[in-house]
Design an enzyme around this catalytic site. Structure first.
Site, PDB file in Angstrom:
ATOM      1  N   HIS A   7      -2.576 -18.561  26.336  1.00 17.77           N
ATOM      2  CA  HIS A   7      -2.338 -17.711  27.504  1.00 17.77           C
ATOM      3  C   HIS A   7      -3.162 -16.432  27.495  1.00 17.77           C
ATOM      4  O   HIS A   7      -3.409 -15.825  26.442  1.00 17.77           O
ATOM      5  CB  HIS A   7      -0.849 -17.412  27.686  1.00 17.77           C
ATOM      6  CG  HIS A   7      -0.208 -16.535  26.662  1.00 17.77           C
ATOM      7  ND1 HIS A   7      -0.142 -15.165  26.787  1.00 17.77           N
ATOM      8  CD2 HIS A   7       0.443 -16.824  25.499  1.00 17.77           C
ATOM      9  CE1 HIS A   7       0.515 -14.654  25.756  1.00 17.77           C
ATOM     10  NE2 HIS A   7       0.878 -15.635  24.956  1.00 17.77           N
TER      11      HIS A   7
ATOM     12  N   ASP B 131      -1.428 -11.100  20.735  1.00 15.88           N
ATOM     13  CA  ASP B 131      -0.687 -12.154  21.410  1.00 15.88           C
ATOM     14  C   ASP B 131      -1.050 -12.094  22.887  1.00 15.88           C
ATOM     15  O   ASP B 131      -0.589 -11.210  23.603  1.00 15.88           O
ATOM     16  CB  ASP B 131       0.819 -11.923  21.185  1.00 15.88           C
ATOM     17  CG  ASP B 131       1.713 -12.824  22.004  1.00 15.88           C
ATOM     18  OD1 ASP B 131       1.215 -13.826  22.534  1.00 15.88           O
ATOM     19  OD2 ASP B 131       2.908 -12.510  22.121  1.00 15.88           O
TER      20      ASP B 131
ATOM     21  N   GLU C 131       2.594 -16.675  30.741  1.00 17.80           N
ATOM     22  CA  GLU C 131       3.432 -17.088  29.614  1.00 17.80           C
ATOM     23  C   GLU C 131       4.431 -16.017  29.218  1.00 17.80           C
ATOM     24  O   GLU C 131       5.564 -16.326  28.843  1.00 17.80           O
ATOM     25  CB  GLU C 131       2.545 -17.457  28.415  1.00 17.80           C
ATOM     26  CG  GLU C 131       3.279 -18.141  27.281  1.00 17.80           C
ATOM     27  CD  GLU C 131       3.899 -17.173  26.265  1.00 17.80           C
ATOM     28  OE1 GLU C 131       4.691 -17.625  25.423  1.00 17.80           O
ATOM     29  OE2 GLU C 131       3.575 -15.956  26.337  1.00 17.80           O
TER      30      GLU C 131
ATOM     31  N   HIS D 267       4.657  -8.254  19.579  1.00 13.22           N
ATOM     32  CA  HIS D 267       5.111  -7.527  20.768  1.00 13.22           C
ATOM     33  C   HIS D 267       5.344  -6.035  20.476  1.00 13.22           C
ATOM     34  O   HIS D 267       6.047  -5.357  21.217  1.00 13.22           O
ATOM     35  CB  HIS D 267       6.383  -8.152  21.370  1.00 13.22           C
ATOM     36  CG  HIS D 267       6.124  -9.407  22.124  1.00 13.22           C
ATOM     37  ND1 HIS D 267       6.998  -9.908  23.059  1.00 13.22           N
ATOM     38  CD2 HIS D 267       5.083 -10.266  22.101  1.00 13.22           C
ATOM     39  CE1 HIS D 267       6.513 -11.041  23.563  1.00 13.22           C
ATOM     40  NE2 HIS D 267       5.352 -11.266  22.992  1.00 13.22           N
TER      41      HIS D 267
END
Length: 353
Positions: free
Chosen positions: A72, A190, A224, A325
Protein backbone atom coordinates in the site's frame (compact mmCIF):
# COMPACT_ATOMS: atom_id res chain seq x y z
CA UNK A 1 16.06 -20.93 -9.70
CA UNK A 2 17.92 -17.82 -10.85
CA UNK A 3 18.72 -15.54 -7.90
CA UNK A 4 20.09 -12.19 -9.13
CA UNK A 5 21.33 -9.47 -6.86
CA UNK A 6 18.82 -7.08 -5.25
CA UNK A 7 20.14 -3.57 -5.79
CA UNK A 8 20.38 -2.21 -2.25
CA UNK A 9 21.33 1.29 -3.42
CA UNK A 10 18.30 1.45 -5.72
CA UNK A 11 16.04 0.29 -2.89
CA UNK A 12 17.39 2.97 -0.54
CA UNK A 13 17.15 5.70 -3.16
CA UNK A 14 13.57 4.92 -4.18
CA UNK A 15 12.56 4.68 -0.51
CA UNK A 16 14.08 8.08 0.31
CA UNK A 17 12.27 9.70 -2.62
CA UNK A 18 8.92 8.19 -1.68
CA UNK A 19 9.26 9.22 1.95
CA UNK A 20 9.61 12.82 0.75
CA UNK A 21 6.12 12.64 -0.83
CA UNK A 22 3.11 13.25 1.41
CA UNK A 23 0.47 10.57 0.86
CA UNK A 24 -2.04 10.24 3.71
CA UNK A 25 -5.09 8.15 2.84
CA UNK A 26 -7.32 10.35 0.69
CA UNK A 27 -4.42 12.25 -0.90
CA UNK A 28 -2.39 9.69 -2.85
CA UNK A 29 -2.33 11.11 -6.40
CA UNK A 30 1.28 12.33 -6.17
CA UNK A 31 2.72 9.05 -4.85
CA UNK A 32 0.67 7.10 -7.41
CA UNK A 33 2.11 9.28 -10.20
CA UNK A 34 5.62 8.72 -8.82
CA UNK A 35 5.23 4.92 -8.82
CA UNK A 36 3.62 4.96 -12.27
CA UNK A 37 6.62 6.89 -13.59
CA UNK A 38 8.97 4.35 -12.01
CA UNK A 39 7.04 1.43 -13.54
CA UNK A 40 7.29 3.09 -16.95
CA UNK A 41 11.07 3.41 -16.52
CA UNK A 42 11.23 -0.28 -15.65
CA UNK A 43 9.15 -1.21 -18.70
CA UNK A 44 6.25 -2.61 -16.70
CA UNK A 45 2.70 -2.65 -18.05
CA UNK A 46 0.15 -1.19 -15.63
CA UNK A 47 -3.31 0.32 -15.37
CA UNK A 48 -5.06 2.62 -12.92
CA UNK A 49 -8.31 1.66 -11.26
CA UNK A 50 -11.23 4.06 -11.09
CA UNK A 51 -10.21 5.09 -7.58
CA UNK A 52 -6.57 5.62 -8.59
CA UNK A 53 -4.81 2.49 -7.34
CA UNK A 54 -2.24 0.75 -9.56
CA UNK A 55 -2.52 -2.72 -11.05
CA UNK A 56 0.78 -3.72 -12.73
CA UNK A 57 1.60 -6.92 -14.62
CA UNK A 58 4.68 -9.11 -14.66
CA UNK A 59 3.74 -11.57 -17.43
CA UNK A 60 4.37 -15.28 -17.04
CA UNK A 61 4.05 -18.44 -19.11
CA UNK A 62 0.60 -19.16 -17.66
CA UNK A 63 -2.01 -16.43 -17.59
CA UNK A 64 -4.79 -17.95 -15.49
CA UNK A 65 -5.23 -18.28 -12.61
CA UNK A 66 -2.64 -15.65 -11.78
CA UNK A 67 -0.98 -14.56 -8.54
CA UNK A 68 -0.72 -11.14 -6.92
CA UNK A 69 1.64 -9.19 -4.67
CA UNK A 70 -0.03 -6.34 -2.77
CA UNK A 71 1.50 -3.32 -1.05
CA UNK A 72 0.00 0.00 0.00
CA UNK A 73 0.98 3.56 -0.89
CA UNK A 74 -1.16 5.46 1.61
CA UNK A 75 0.07 6.50 5.03
CA UNK A 76 -1.35 7.74 8.28
CA UNK A 77 -2.40 11.37 8.56
CA UNK A 78 -5.04 13.65 10.06
CA UNK A 79 -7.94 15.92 9.09
CA UNK A 80 -9.21 19.28 10.30
CA UNK A 81 -12.22 18.60 12.53
CA UNK A 82 -12.85 22.11 13.84
CA UNK A 83 -11.48 25.63 13.54
CA UNK A 84 -11.17 26.74 17.15
CA UNK A 85 -11.78 30.18 18.61
CA UNK A 86 -8.13 30.43 19.62
CA UNK A 87 -6.94 30.11 16.01
CA UNK A 88 -5.85 26.49 16.42
CA UNK A 89 -7.20 23.44 14.55
CA UNK A 90 -8.90 20.52 16.25
CA UNK A 91 -8.07 17.34 14.34
CA UNK A 92 -9.04 13.70 13.88
CA UNK A 93 -6.72 10.91 12.86
CA UNK A 94 -6.73 9.41 9.38
CA UNK A 95 -5.90 5.77 9.95
CA UNK A 96 -5.36 4.17 13.32
CA UNK A 97 -2.57 5.78 15.33
CA UNK A 98 -2.17 7.31 18.75
CA UNK A 99 -2.10 11.05 19.40
CA UNK A 100 0.84 10.23 21.69
CA UNK A 101 2.98 9.98 18.55
CA UNK A 102 1.45 13.07 16.95
CA UNK A 103 2.61 15.50 19.63
CA UNK A 104 5.43 17.63 18.27
CA UNK A 105 4.99 16.53 14.66
CA UNK A 106 5.59 19.07 11.94
CA UNK A 107 2.75 19.01 9.43
CA UNK A 108 1.38 20.47 6.22
CA UNK A 109 -2.31 21.35 6.00
CA UNK A 110 -3.58 20.95 2.44
CA UNK A 111 -6.45 23.24 1.46
CA UNK A 112 -8.41 24.05 -1.68
CA UNK A 113 -6.84 25.12 -4.98
CA UNK A 114 -3.33 24.03 -4.03
CA UNK A 115 -3.13 26.11 -0.88
CA UNK A 116 -1.09 24.71 1.98
CA UNK A 117 0.11 25.85 5.37
CA UNK A 118 2.82 24.63 7.74
CA UNK A 119 2.25 23.94 11.41
CA UNK A 120 2.92 21.75 14.44
CA UNK A 121 0.72 19.36 16.40
CA UNK A 122 0.93 20.43 20.04
CA UNK A 123 -0.96 19.43 23.21
CA UNK A 124 -3.82 21.71 24.22
CA UNK A 125 -1.78 22.48 27.33
CA UNK A 126 1.65 22.83 25.82
CA UNK A 127 3.60 25.06 28.21
CA UNK A 128 4.75 24.07 31.67
CA UNK A 129 5.28 27.76 32.45
CA UNK A 130 1.52 28.22 32.13
CA UNK A 131 -0.02 24.93 33.15
CA UNK A 132 2.63 23.56 35.52
CA UNK A 133 2.05 19.84 36.23
CA UNK A 134 -1.20 19.80 34.25
CA UNK A 135 0.89 19.17 31.15
CA UNK A 136 1.71 15.72 32.61
CA UNK A 137 -1.87 14.80 33.48
CA UNK A 138 -3.52 15.42 30.10
CA UNK A 139 -5.13 12.28 28.67
CA UNK A 140 -3.72 10.73 25.50
CA UNK A 141 -6.48 11.50 22.98
CA UNK A 142 -6.94 13.36 19.72
CA UNK A 143 -9.21 15.79 21.55
CA UNK A 144 -6.16 16.79 23.62
CA UNK A 145 -4.01 17.98 20.68
CA UNK A 146 -4.34 20.76 18.13
CA UNK A 147 -2.50 22.16 15.12
CA UNK A 148 -0.69 25.43 15.70
CA UNK A 149 -0.42 27.10 12.29
CA UNK A 150 2.68 29.08 11.35
CA UNK A 151 0.49 31.99 10.27
CA UNK A 152 -0.50 35.32 11.85
CA UNK A 153 -3.87 34.11 13.09
CA UNK A 154 -5.39 34.95 16.48
CA UNK A 155 -8.85 33.46 16.18
CA UNK A 156 -11.08 31.26 14.06
CA UNK A 157 -12.11 34.12 11.78
CA UNK A 158 -8.45 34.75 10.91
CA UNK A 159 -7.94 31.07 10.12
CA UNK A 160 -10.95 30.90 7.81
CA UNK A 161 -9.82 34.13 6.13
CA UNK A 162 -6.57 32.53 4.94
CA UNK A 163 -8.55 29.66 3.42
CA UNK A 164 -8.38 26.78 5.92
CA UNK A 165 -11.52 24.63 5.94
CA UNK A 166 -12.97 21.80 7.96
CA UNK A 167 -12.06 18.58 6.15
CA UNK A 168 -8.65 19.74 4.94
CA UNK A 169 -6.16 16.88 5.01
CA UNK A 170 -3.05 17.05 7.16
CA UNK A 171 0.19 15.30 6.18
CA UNK A 172 2.79 14.42 8.81
CA UNK A 173 6.50 15.05 8.14
CA UNK A 174 8.64 11.92 8.16
CA UNK A 175 11.92 13.33 9.59
CA UNK A 176 13.76 10.60 7.68
CA UNK A 177 17.31 9.60 8.55
CA UNK A 178 19.44 6.88 6.96
CA UNK A 179 22.14 5.87 9.45
CA UNK A 180 25.63 4.55 8.73
CA UNK A 181 24.67 1.36 10.59
CA UNK A 182 21.97 0.56 8.04
CA UNK A 183 18.89 1.70 9.95
CA UNK A 184 16.21 3.92 8.50
CA UNK A 185 14.42 6.09 11.07
CA UNK A 186 11.28 7.68 9.70
CA UNK A 187 7.53 7.96 9.93
CA UNK A 188 5.62 6.12 7.20
CA UNK A 189 8.05 3.25 6.63
CA UNK A 190 4.71 1.46 6.81
CA UNK A 191 4.37 0.81 3.97
CA UNK A 192 6.73 2.75 1.75
CA UNK A 193 9.54 0.40 2.74
CA UNK A 194 7.34 -2.41 1.45
CA UNK A 195 6.78 -0.52 -1.80
CA UNK A 196 10.54 0.02 -2.20
CA UNK A 197 11.14 -3.71 -1.67
CA UNK A 198 8.52 -4.58 -4.30
CA UNK A 199 10.00 -2.14 -6.82
CA UNK A 200 13.49 -3.56 -6.18
CA UNK A 201 12.11 -7.03 -6.92
CA UNK A 202 10.47 -5.81 -10.13
CA UNK A 203 13.72 -4.15 -11.20
CA UNK A 204 15.61 -7.42 -10.72
CA UNK A 205 13.02 -9.32 -12.79
CA UNK A 206 13.10 -6.82 -15.66
CA UNK A 207 16.84 -6.17 -15.78
CA UNK A 208 17.67 -9.88 -15.70
CA UNK A 209 14.84 -10.81 -18.09
CA UNK A 210 13.63 -13.50 -15.73
CA UNK A 211 10.92 -15.80 -17.09
CA UNK A 212 8.04 -16.29 -14.65
CA UNK A 213 5.91 -19.44 -14.55
CA UNK A 214 2.63 -17.56 -14.06
CA UNK A 215 1.34 -14.00 -14.44
CA UNK A 216 1.96 -11.88 -11.36
CA UNK A 217 -0.20 -8.85 -10.69
CA UNK A 218 1.54 -6.27 -8.54
CA UNK A 219 -1.09 -4.09 -6.91
CA UNK A 220 -0.38 -0.81 -5.16
CA UNK A 221 -3.36 0.04 -2.97
CA UNK A 222 -4.31 3.50 -1.67
CA UNK A 223 -6.58 2.99 1.35
CA UNK A 224 -5.09 0.22 3.49
CA UNK A 225 -4.67 2.43 6.55
CA UNK A 226 -8.44 2.86 6.80
CA UNK A 227 -9.20 -0.83 6.24
CA UNK A 228 -10.09 -0.94 2.54
CA UNK A 229 -6.84 -2.45 1.27
CA UNK A 230 -6.73 -4.76 -1.72
CA UNK A 231 -10.43 -5.49 -2.07
CA UNK A 232 -11.01 -2.85 -4.77
CA UNK A 233 -7.88 -3.61 -6.82
CA UNK A 234 -7.78 -7.39 -7.28
CA UNK A 235 -9.28 -9.12 -10.29
CA UNK A 236 -11.36 -12.25 -9.88
CA UNK A 237 -8.72 -14.55 -11.35
CA UNK A 238 -6.11 -14.35 -8.58
CA UNK A 239 -5.26 -17.74 -7.09
CA UNK A 240 -2.54 -16.59 -4.69
CA UNK A 241 -2.15 -13.27 -2.89
CA UNK A 242 0.93 -12.20 -0.92
CA UNK A 243 0.74 -8.88 0.91
CA UNK A 244 3.84 -6.97 2.01
CA UNK A 245 3.69 -4.89 5.18
CA UNK A 246 5.48 -4.33 8.49
CA UNK A 247 6.00 -6.79 11.30
CA UNK A 248 6.27 -5.47 14.82
CA UNK A 249 9.56 -5.87 16.63
CA UNK A 250 8.54 -5.88 20.31
CA UNK A 251 8.50 -8.08 23.42
CA UNK A 252 6.24 -11.06 22.92
CA UNK A 253 6.68 -10.95 19.14
CA UNK A 254 8.92 -13.12 16.98
CA UNK A 255 9.43 -10.71 14.08
CA UNK A 256 12.83 -10.90 12.40
CA UNK A 257 14.41 -7.46 12.71
CA UNK A 258 17.03 -7.98 9.99
CA UNK A 259 15.26 -10.54 7.80
CA UNK A 260 11.76 -11.32 6.57
CA UNK A 261 8.87 -12.50 8.71
CA UNK A 262 6.12 -14.83 7.53
CA UNK A 263 2.91 -14.01 9.38
CA UNK A 264 1.04 -17.15 10.38
CA UNK A 265 -2.07 -15.29 11.58
CA UNK A 266 -3.44 -11.82 12.28
CA UNK A 267 -6.83 -10.42 13.34
CA UNK A 268 -8.40 -11.78 10.15
CA UNK A 269 -7.45 -15.37 11.09
CA UNK A 270 -4.81 -17.88 9.98
CA UNK A 271 -3.17 -17.34 6.62
CA UNK A 272 -3.06 -20.12 4.03
CA UNK A 273 -0.99 -22.99 5.40
CA UNK A 274 0.28 -24.29 2.05
CA UNK A 275 1.27 -20.84 0.82
CA UNK A 276 2.95 -19.98 4.12
CA UNK A 277 5.04 -23.14 4.08
CA UNK A 278 5.91 -22.54 0.45
CA UNK A 279 7.29 -19.12 1.43
CA UNK A 280 9.17 -20.61 4.38
CA UNK A 281 10.71 -23.25 2.09
CA UNK A 282 11.79 -20.53 -0.33
CA UNK A 283 13.54 -18.71 2.54
CA UNK A 284 15.36 -21.89 3.49
CA UNK A 285 16.42 -22.80 -0.04
CA UNK A 286 17.55 -19.24 -0.81
CA UNK A 287 19.30 -18.76 2.56
CA UNK A 288 17.11 -15.78 3.49
CA UNK A 289 17.06 -14.88 7.18
CA UNK A 290 13.48 -15.35 8.35
CA UNK A 291 11.11 -16.05 11.22
CA UNK A 292 7.42 -16.73 11.83
CA UNK A 293 5.11 -14.56 13.90
CA UNK A 294 1.49 -14.13 14.99
CA UNK A 295 -0.07 -10.66 15.24
CA UNK A 296 -2.93 -9.90 17.65
CA UNK A 297 -3.83 -6.34 16.68
CA UNK A 298 -3.12 -6.24 12.97
CA UNK A 299 -4.73 -6.40 9.56
CA UNK A 300 -3.39 -5.83 6.03
CA UNK A 301 -4.40 -5.72 2.36
CA UNK A 302 -5.14 -9.44 2.67
CA UNK A 303 -7.91 -9.02 5.26
CA UNK A 304 -10.05 -6.73 3.13
CA UNK A 305 -9.68 -9.01 0.11
CA UNK A 306 -10.76 -12.11 2.02
CA UNK A 307 -13.62 -10.26 3.71
CA UNK A 308 -14.78 -9.11 0.27
CA UNK A 309 -15.12 -12.76 -0.73
CA UNK A 310 -12.10 -13.31 -3.00
CA UNK A 311 -11.46 -17.04 -3.38
CA UNK A 312 -7.69 -16.95 -3.11
CA UNK A 313 -4.91 -18.40 -1.01
CA UNK A 314 -3.40 -15.55 0.97
CA UNK A 315 -0.25 -14.79 2.94
CA UNK A 316 1.52 -11.84 4.55
CA UNK A 317 5.27 -11.22 4.61
CA UNK A 318 6.83 -8.46 6.68
CA UNK A 319 9.91 -6.36 7.17
CA UNK A 320 10.84 -5.85 10.82
CA UNK A 321 9.70 -2.52 12.26
CA UNK A 322 10.09 -1.00 15.70
CA UNK A 323 7.42 1.42 17.05
CA UNK A 324 4.98 0.90 14.19
CA UNK A 325 2.56 3.78 13.55
CA UNK A 326 4.79 5.89 15.80
CA UNK A 327 8.48 6.80 15.68
CA UNK A 328 9.40 3.98 13.30
CA UNK A 329 12.79 2.37 12.73
CA UNK A 330 13.80 -0.53 10.51
CA UNK A 331 16.95 -1.92 8.90
CA UNK A 332 17.87 -2.03 5.22
CA UNK A 333 18.79 -5.72 5.57
CA UNK A 334 15.15 -6.48 6.30
CA UNK A 335 13.93 -4.62 3.21
CA UNK A 336 16.43 -6.50 1.06
CA UNK A 337 15.32 -9.83 2.59
CA UNK A 338 11.71 -9.05 1.67
CA UNK A 339 12.74 -8.24 -1.90
CA UNK A 340 14.75 -11.47 -2.14
CA UNK A 341 11.82 -13.56 -0.95
CA UNK A 342 9.48 -11.85 -3.41
CA UNK A 343 11.96 -12.51 -6.20
CA UNK A 344 12.12 -16.19 -5.28
CA UNK A 345 8.34 -16.35 -4.98
CA UNK A 346 7.47 -14.91 -8.39
CA UNK A 347 9.88 -17.43 -9.97
CA UNK A 348 8.39 -20.38 -8.12
CA UNK A 349 5.58 -22.59 -9.40
CA UNK A 350 2.05 -22.09 -8.06
CA UNK A 351 1.35 -23.73 -4.73
CA UNK A 352 -1.52 -25.75 -6.22
CA UNK A 353 -1.77 -26.46 -9.93
Amino acid sequence: MFAPHIDRDYLADILARMLAIHSPTGMTDEIVAFVCDELEKLGVEFELTRRGAIRALLPGERKSPDRAVAVHLDTLGAMVKEIKDNGRLAIMSVGHWSSRFAEGARVTVYGDDGKKWRGTIVPNKASGHTYNTEIDSQPVAWSQVEVRLDERVANGTDVMAIGVNIGDLIAIDTNTEFTDSGFVVSRHLDDKAGVASVLAMIRAVKENRIALPVNCRVIFTIAEEVGLGGAHVLDGDVGELVAVDNGTHAPGQNTCEYGVTIAMMDMSGPFDRKLNHHLIDLCKSSDIEHSRDVFKFYRSDVASALEAGYDTRAALICFGLDASHGHERAHMDSFVAVARLLLAYVQSPPVVS
